[in-house]
Scaffold this motif. Structure first.
Motif, short mmCIF file in Angstrom:
data_model
loop_
_atom_site.label_atom_id
_atom_site.label_comp_id
_atom_site.label_asym_id
_atom_site.label_seq_id
_atom_site.Cartn_x
_atom_site.Cartn_y
_atom_site.Cartn_z
N GLN A 37 74.85 41.61 23.26
CA GLN A 37 74.89 40.66 24.39
C GLN A 37 73.82 39.58 24.29
O GLN A 37 73.95 38.52 24.89
CB GLN A 37 74.72 41.41 25.70
CG GLN A 37 73.39 42.13 25.79
CD GLN A 37 73.18 42.86 27.11
OE1 GLN A 37 74.07 42.88 27.94
NE2 GLN A 37 72.02 43.45 27.28
N ARG A 184 79.13 41.24 25.99
CA ARG A 184 78.54 42.42 26.62
C ARG A 184 79.61 43.49 26.80
O ARG A 184 80.68 43.20 27.34
CB ARG A 184 77.96 42.02 27.98
CG ARG A 184 77.37 43.18 28.75
CD ARG A 184 76.88 42.71 30.12
NE ARG A 184 76.49 43.83 30.93
CZ ARG A 184 75.28 44.38 30.92
NH1 ARG A 184 74.34 43.89 30.15
NH2 ARG A 184 75.01 45.42 31.68
N ALA A 214 72.58 51.00 22.90
CA ALA A 214 72.29 49.87 23.80
C ALA A 214 70.90 49.98 24.42
O ALA A 214 70.66 49.45 25.51
CB ALA A 214 73.37 49.80 24.88
N GLN A 239 54.46 45.29 26.47
CA GLN A 239 54.11 43.93 26.01
C GLN A 239 53.06 44.02 24.91
O GLN A 239 52.20 44.91 24.94
CB GLN A 239 53.56 43.11 27.18
CG GLN A 239 53.24 41.67 26.81
CD GLN A 239 53.08 40.78 28.04
OE1 GLN A 239 53.82 40.93 29.01
NE2 GLN A 239 52.13 39.86 27.99
N ASN A 351 62.16 55.94 22.86
CA ASN A 351 60.84 55.77 23.47
C ASN A 351 59.98 54.80 22.65
O ASN A 351 60.47 53.78 22.21
CB ASN A 351 60.16 57.14 23.62
CG ASN A 351 60.90 58.06 24.58
OD1 ASN A 351 60.77 57.92 25.77
ND2 ASN A 351 61.71 58.98 24.06
C1 LIG Z 1 55.65 46.65 23.06
C2 LIG Z 1 56.34 47.70 22.23
C3 LIG Z 1 55.70 48.21 21.10
C4 LIG Z 1 56.35 49.19 20.32
N1 LIG Z 1 55.72 49.63 19.19
C5 LIG Z 1 56.33 50.54 18.39
C6 LIG Z 1 55.73 50.97 17.18
O1 LIG Z 1 54.64 50.50 16.81
N2 LIG Z 1 56.35 51.91 16.44
C7 LIG Z 1 57.57 52.45 16.81
O2 LIG Z 1 58.07 53.32 16.11
N3 LIG Z 1 58.19 52.02 17.93
C8 LIG Z 1 57.60 51.09 18.73
N4 LIG Z 1 58.21 50.68 19.89
C9 LIG Z 1 59.47 51.34 20.31
C10 LIG Z 1 60.69 50.72 19.63
O3 LIG Z 1 60.59 49.33 19.69
C11 LIG Z 1 61.97 51.19 20.33
O4 LIG Z 1 62.02 52.59 20.40
C12 LIG Z 1 63.21 50.71 19.54
O5 LIG Z 1 63.10 49.35 19.24
C13 LIG Z 1 64.49 50.98 20.30
O6 LIG Z 1 65.53 50.35 19.59
P1 LIG Z 1 67.00 50.22 20.19
O7 LIG Z 1 67.82 49.59 19.14
O8 LIG Z 1 67.40 51.55 20.74
O9 LIG Z 1 66.82 49.30 21.47
P2 LIG Z 1 66.76 47.70 21.58
O10 LIG Z 1 65.93 47.14 20.50
O11 LIG Z 1 66.35 47.40 22.97
O12 LIG Z 1 68.23 47.25 21.29
C14 LIG Z 1 69.28 47.51 22.19
C15 LIG Z 1 70.21 46.32 22.12
O13 LIG Z 1 71.39 46.60 22.85
C16 LIG Z 1 71.83 45.43 23.47
N5 LIG Z 1 72.68 45.82 24.59
C17 LIG Z 1 72.35 46.59 25.66
N6 LIG Z 1 73.41 46.78 26.47
C18 LIG Z 1 74.45 46.12 25.90
C19 LIG Z 1 75.80 45.94 26.25
N7 LIG Z 1 76.31 46.52 27.35
N8 LIG Z 1 76.58 45.18 25.47
C20 LIG Z 1 76.09 44.60 24.35
N9 LIG Z 1 74.80 44.75 23.95
C21 LIG Z 1 73.99 45.49 24.70
C22 LIG Z 1 70.56 44.73 23.91
O14 LIG Z 1 70.77 43.36 24.09
C23 LIG Z 1 69.63 45.06 22.74
O15 LIG Z 1 69.61 44.05 21.78
C24 LIG Z 1 57.62 49.69 20.68
C25 LIG Z 1 58.26 49.16 21.81
C26 LIG Z 1 57.64 48.17 22.58
C27 LIG Z 1 58.37 47.59 23.76
#
Ligand SMILES: Cc1cc2nc3c(=O)[nH]c(=O)nc-3n(C[C@H](O)[C@H](O)[C@H](O)COP(=O)(O)OP(=O)(O)OC[C@H]3O[C@@H](n4cnc5c(N)ncnc54)[C@H](O)[C@@H]3O)c2cc1C
Length: 396
Positions: A37, A184, A214, A239, A351
């Protein structure tokens, strides 16, 4: 153009969804659609685009130790994964053998690290060493006078998550078998015949299986299949800032510290990147899913950083970013089918460790989607990550 019937649709193009798409294409010729999205958006809530990039398999696992083996397997997959990604991308991604200093400024925290955490890590065969203040400063000369010492974990790595995300976008974008769908996903329907993904635009994608990756919004899409307890899955906003390394010096090691104050415990992290930049942070706001950065968070980050790395806190701030972590109440990820027909695979809940856990999650998800044989280690990691452990009840 989206193929009329991709074999697998992945909702979410973060490091987890994008990583699964890349792994799947490496192991098969399945046609994959990735629904994202926020594709190309300026302000995103993506955790993957905000993350620091520490690959720290044992950082938040000191207490129960359950996640350690899975996270270690993921760390061990990293060099090969990064080599493969950068070879296909045609550009380098630096994986720094930065090690990790877990630091303490208070005697009580120093005692916890040395007397409680170190024996646990050693028992599990993790390379770790206790350091006094001078030894810690020998490893990282920029540490401030308040640091009393801590632990040295030599095998931890650091990577710039934005490089991984840029590589995934480019590699997946160039692959004939993968289609990005800029939309989305509003609803998922599944039965014995297949899956329908209803998009905000009104289109309906049909496929054999869907992966819900997601991030913090995953519950919205799986709640018709499995109802996680209210307190068991939720957003955790974070952040970080980037600072520029001045001429003549940089940060050698990755640093992490827990700083208790009267109201809460703050996390200080400093992650050195290539090309003269360091990521510093982090904030940790449970229940907050608001997009964008705040200057109050900037101040908190620099104030905490000053206690560990005072010189780094004075370097020029060149950027700030925030993302929403997908949090689970037990700190463990979620990976597994949530419907009786094994068509809806949840891959979320990573997480603060999603960067660390991305390659292992992708490898396991690909095995499930391709019905490949599982090893004992695979089964152990999947048992740990089973989605139903957080369920109040199975919805249907
Ligand atoms: C400040 C910060 C520092 C961090 N530092 C570390 C670190 O040093 N080491 C480490 O291992 N981890 C770290 N993390 C944790 C790590 O970033 C997350 O655990 C990981 O990025 C999660 O990935 P994800 O793909 O599940 O989620 P996301 O990266 O949030 O991706 C989910 C995606 O799904 C999309 N989406 C959601 N709902 C829909 C929908 N209905 N339709 C279409 N698209 C959708 C969103 O737009 C998004 O792009 C950190 C996180 C933060 C915030």
């Amino acid at each position: 153009m989206v193929p009329t019937h991709p074999d697998v649709v992945i909702v979410g193009g973060g490091v987890i969804g994008g990583g699964i798409a890349e792994w799947l294409r490496c192991d098969s010729r399945l046609r994959v659609g990735v629904v994202e999205q926020e594709y190309g958006a300026r302000v995103t809530t993506s955790a993957s685009r905000a993350a620091a990039g520490g690959i720290n398999p044992h950082l938040y696992d000191e207490g129960h130790g359950a996640l350690g083996p899975m996270a270690q397997r993921s760390r061990d997959l990293y060099p090969g994964w990064i080599e493969r990604l950068s070879a296909v991308w045609g550009r380098p991604i630096e994986l720094r053998p930065s090690g990790l200093l877990c630091l303490a400024v208070e005697e009580k925290e120093h005692g916890r690290l040395v007397d409680e955490v170190l024996p646990l890590l050693r028992e599990r065969g993790v390379a770790a060493e206790a350091l006094g203040a001078d030894e810690a400063r020998g490893r990282e000369p920029l540490l401030g006078p308040a640091v009393r010492g801590g632990l040295w974990l030599p095998d931890d790595l650091a990577v710039e998550p934005m490089r991984i995300m840029a590589a995934l976008e480019s590699v997946l974008g160039a692959d004939d078998g993968i289609t990005w769908v800029r939309d989305r996903a509003e609803e998922i329907r599944a039965d014995g015949d297949g899956v329908q993904i209803v998009l905000r635009s009104g289109r309906v994608l049909r496929s054999d299986r869907v992966v819900v990756a997601a991030g913090h919004l995953s519950h919205e899409l799986v709640k018709d299949f499995i109802d996680w307890r209210d307190d068991s899955f939720g957003p955790v906003k974070g952040q970080i800032l980037e600072v520029a390394v001045p001429a003549g010096g940089g940060l050698r090691t990755q640093c992490d510290a827990l700083l208790p104050d009267d109201e809460e415990t703050h996390i200080v992290r400093a992650t050195p990147y290539a090309e003269g930049r360091v990521a510093v942070g982090v904030t940790h706001d449970e229940g907050d899913a608001s997009p964008g950065t705040s200057s109050r968070a900037d101040e908190t980050i620099l104030q905490n950083l000053r206690r560990i790395l005072p010189a780094v806190a004075d370097w020029e701030v060149i950027g700030a970013r925030a993302g929403i972590r997908p949090g689970t109440s037990d700190g463990l990820p979620i990976l597994g089918y949530v419907d009786p027909h094994r068509r809806v695979l949840a891959a979320t809940g990573h997480n603060g460790l999603g960067i660390t856990l991305a390659p292992r999650t992708a490898q396991l998800a690909a095995k499930l989607l391709l019905d490949l044989p599982l090893t004992d280690d695979d089964r152990a990691d999947l048992r740990l990550s089973r989605p139903e452990r957080l369920a109040a009840s199975r919805a249907r």
